[in-house]
Design a protein around this motif. Structure first.
Motif, PDB file in Angstrom:
ATOM      1  N   THR A   1      -1.160  31.625   6.925  1.00 33.37           N
ATOM      2  CA  THR A   1      -0.198  30.891   6.107  1.00 33.37           C
ATOM      3  C   THR A   1       0.652  30.032   7.037  1.00 33.37           C
ATOM      4  N   GLY A   2       0.375  28.733   7.049  1.00 34.51           N
ATOM      5  CA  GLY A   2       1.062  27.859   7.994  1.00 34.51           C
ATOM      6  C   GLY A   2       0.704  28.250   9.416  1.00 34.51           C
ATOM      7  N   GLU A   3       1.721  28.588  10.209  1.00 34.67           N
ATOM      8  CA  GLU A   3       1.486  29.007  11.586  1.00 34.67           C
ATOM      9  C   GLU A   3       1.421  30.525  11.728  1.00 34.67           C
ATOM     10  N   ILE A   4       1.567  31.227  10.611  1.00 31.22           N
ATOM     11  CA  ILE A   4       1.578  32.694  10.643  1.00 31.22           C
ATOM     12  C   ILE A   4       0.182  33.230  10.361  1.00 31.22           C
ATOM     13  N   GLN A   5      -0.292  34.153  11.192  1.00 26.69           N
ATOM     14  CA  GLN A   5      -1.576  34.806  10.989  1.00 26.69           C
ATOM     15  C   GLN A   5      -1.374  36.302  10.808  1.00 26.69           C
ATOM     16  N   LEU A   6      -2.066  36.858   9.814  1.00 23.32           N
ATOM     17  CA  LEU A   6      -2.008  38.293   9.554  1.00 23.32           C
ATOM     18  C   LEU A   6      -3.420  38.840   9.562  1.00 23.32           C
ATOM     19  N   GLN A   7      -3.701  39.747  10.484  1.00 22.21           N
ATOM     20  CA  GLN A   7      -5.033  40.335  10.551  1.00 22.21           C
ATOM     21  C   GLN A   7      -5.087  41.516   9.600  1.00 22.21           C
ATOM     22  N   ALA A   8      -5.849  41.354   8.523  1.00 20.90           N
ATOM     23  CA  ALA A   8      -5.903  42.366   7.469  1.00 20.90           C
ATOM     24  C   ALA A   8      -6.902  43.467   7.782  1.00 20.90           C
ATOM     25  N   LEU A   9      -8.008  43.127   8.458  1.00 16.25           N
ATOM     26  CA  LEU A   9      -9.026  44.114   8.824  1.00 16.25           C
ATOM     27  C   LEU A   9      -9.416  43.898  10.276  1.00 16.25           C
ATOM     28  N   ARG A  10      -9.608  45.022  11.002  1.00 18.15           N
ATOM     29  CA  ARG A  10      -9.926  44.955  12.426  1.00 18.15           C
ATOM     30  C   ARG A  10     -11.148  45.839  12.717  1.00 18.15           C
ATOM     31  N   ASP A  11     -12.257  45.219  13.033  1.00 23.88           N
ATOM     32  CA  ASP A  11     -13.474  45.921  13.463  1.00 23.88           C
ATOM     33  C   ASP A  11     -13.815  47.088  12.532  1.00 23.88           C
ATOM     34  N   VAL A  12     -13.936  46.786  11.241  1.00 25.71           N
ATOM     35  CA  VAL A  12     -14.254  47.809  10.245  1.00 25.71           C
ATOM     36  C   VAL A  12     -15.765  47.971  10.132  1.00 25.71           C
ATOM     37  N   ASN A  13     -16.223  49.215  10.240  1.00 27.33           N
ATOM     38  CA  ASN A  13     -17.633  49.550  10.074  1.00 27.33           C
ATOM     39  C   ASN A  13     -17.742  50.593   8.969  1.00 27.33           C
ATOM     40  N   LEU A  14     -18.642  50.347   8.031  1.00 29.65           N
ATOM     41  CA  LEU A  14     -18.725  51.193   6.841  1.00 29.65           C
ATOM     42  C   LEU A  14     -20.155  51.234   6.337  1.00 29.65           C
ATOM     43  N   HIS A  15     -20.633  52.424   5.987  1.00 26.56           N
ATOM     44  CA  HIS A  15     -21.977  52.588   5.445  1.00 26.56           C
ATOM     45  C   HIS A  15     -21.899  53.470   4.206  1.00 26.56           C
ATOM     46  N   ILE A  16     -22.363  52.942   3.082  1.00 29.77           N
ATOM     47  CA  ILE A  16     -22.327  53.668   1.807  1.00 29.77           C
ATOM     48  C   ILE A  16     -23.749  53.839   1.306  1.00 29.77           C
ATOM     49  N   GLN A  17     -24.138  55.076   1.019  1.00 25.45           N
ATOM     50  CA  GLN A  17     -25.476  55.379   0.540  1.00 25.45           C
ATOM     51  C   GLN A  17     -25.505  55.441  -0.987  1.00 25.45           C
ATOM     52  N   ALA A  18     -26.697  55.320  -1.549  1.00 26.79           N
ATOM     53  CA  ALA A  18     -26.876  55.376  -3.003  1.00 26.79           C
ATOM     54  C   ALA A  18     -26.344  56.699  -3.543  1.00 26.79           C
ATOM     55  N   GLY A  19     -25.628  56.632  -4.665  1.00 26.49           N
ATOM     56  CA  GLY A  19     -25.115  57.822  -5.320  1.00 26.49           C
ATOM     57  C   GLY A  19     -23.861  58.398  -4.699  1.00 26.49           C
ATOM     58  N   MET A  20     -23.388  57.813  -3.614  1.00 33.82           N
ATOM     59  CA  MET A  20     -22.211  58.329  -2.909  1.00 33.82           C
ATOM     60  C   MET A  20     -20.922  57.803  -3.546  1.00 33.82           C
ATOM     61  N   MET A  21     -19.895  58.636  -3.570  1.00 32.02           N
ATOM     62  CA  MET A  21     -18.571  58.212  -4.023  1.00 32.02           C
ATOM     63  C   MET A  21     -17.631  58.215  -2.824  1.00 32.02           C
ATOM     64  N   VAL A  22     -17.104  57.032  -2.498  1.00 33.01           N
ATOM     65  CA  VAL A  22     -16.265  56.847  -1.313  1.00 33.01           C
ATOM     66  C   VAL A  22     -14.879  56.395  -1.742  1.00 33.01           C
ATOM     67  N   ALA A  23     -13.845  57.035  -1.211  1.00 31.57           N
ATOM     68  CA  ALA A  23     -12.466  56.649  -1.507  1.00 31.57           C
ATOM     69  C   ALA A  23     -11.869  55.892  -0.327  1.00 31.57           C
ATOM     70  N   LEU A  24     -11.133  54.818  -0.631  1.00 31.31           N
ATOM     71  CA  LEU A  24     -10.340  54.093   0.357  1.00 31.31           C
ATOM     72  C   LEU A  24      -8.884  54.463   0.151  1.00 31.31           C
ATOM     73  N   CYS A  25      -8.250  54.999   1.179  1.00 37.92           N
ATOM     74  CA  CYS A  25      -6.857  55.413   1.079  1.00 37.92           C
ATOM     75  C   CYS A  25      -6.043  54.736   2.170  1.00 37.92           C
ATOM     76  N   GLY A  26      -4.771  54.584   1.907  1.00 35.58           N
ATOM     77  CA  GLY A  26      -3.877  53.994   2.896  1.00 35.58           C
ATOM     78  C   GLY A  26      -2.669  53.399   2.220  1.00 35.58           C
ATOM     79  N   PRO A  27      -1.581  53.181   2.978  1.00 38.53           N
ATOM     80  CA  PRO A  27      -0.363  52.621   2.403  1.00 38.53           C
ATOM     81  C   PRO A  27      -0.552  51.175   1.992  1.00 38.53           C
ATOM     82  N   SER A  28       0.412  50.652   1.254  1.00 38.64           N
ATOM     83  CA  SER A  28       0.387  49.244   0.877  1.00 38.64           C
ATOM     84  C   SER A  28       0.323  48.382   2.134  1.00 38.64           C
TER      85      SER A  28
END
Length: 227
Positions: free
Chosen positions: A13-40
């Motif tokens: 945004t303008g000159e401001i940069q916000l890194q929202a994700l950093r080196d995220v690796n994720l593998h989801i298999q068929a039939g799996m239920m995965v929860a993402l948790c974390g603060p706002s």
């Protein structure tokens, strides 16, 4: 089924940069239920949007069913239409449509004939216990019933992956437990994977894997013995 490799996402945004994700690796298999948790602000929504092919402005690789996605709008739209389903906290049902019509909508987009649409929709409404309410509009349904319609809509075209954003947050405890159990049983039966952003222990305790995000980084992955 879904694999994310070295995902990085930065908002500018303008000159401001916000890194929202950093080196995220994720593998989801068929039939799996995965929860993402974390603060706002932890990156849950951004990661959910990338998994749902709603955000293609990122660095890294996303593979769906083994296919490397090329950040192509038409490719993403086709995969969303045929292989993805979405469930939201506020249900997002079309208020002027009946339960039947809301569930039928993805099938109509995919060009199914009317006879096949009716068969699939009624079977799915039966699965979620709402066949008697097929011709009710959302304003005549309880919150739990509306979320069941939303789940039926997400699953009626037999997607490989369902993206769910706080699906139990608007529900009382008993209804939330029923919705979690329904999602889990249908996911197992249809071999559909779920990735769920949630702060709700009623949801996360029943997942196969819980991913904890903080400041765009995966802090912890818990592999649970799902109930």
């Amino acid at each position: 089924m879904l694999q994310l490799t070295h995902i990085e996402k930065t908002y500018t945004t303008g000159e401001i940069q916000l890194q929202a994700l950093r080196d995220v690796n994720l593998h989801i298999q068929a039939g799996m239920m995965v929860a993402l948790c974390g603060p706002s602000g932890s990156g849950k929504s951004t990661l959910l949007n990338i998994c749902g092919l709603l955000n293609q402005d990122y660095f890294g690789e996303v593979r769906f069913a083994g296919e490397l996605l090329m950040r192509d709008y038409r490719q993403a739209m086709e995969i969303r239409r045929t292989h993805l389903g979405f469930v939201f906290q506020k249900f997002n049902l079309v208020p002027v449509m009946t339960a039947f019509e809301n569930v039928a909508y993805p099938l109509l987009l995919n060009g199914l004939k009317a006879v096949e649409v009716k068969r699939c929709v009624m079977a799915m409404l039966d699965h979620v216990g709402l066949i008697k309410f097929a011709h009710y509009r959302p304003d005549r349904l309880s919150g739990g019933q509306q979320q069941r319609v939303a789940i039926a809509r997400a699953l009626v075209h037999q997607p490989k992956l369902v993206i769910a954003d706080e699906p139990t947050a608007s529900l009382d405890s008993e209804t939330a437990e029923q919705i979690v159990a329904l999602m889990k049983s249908l996911g197992r039966e249809k071999e559909t994977a779920f990735i769920v952003a949630s702060h709700d222990d009623r949801m996360t305790l029943h997942c196969d894997k819980v991913i904890h995000l903080k400041d765009g980084v995966i802090q912890l992955e818990e592999n649970l013995c799902a109930a």
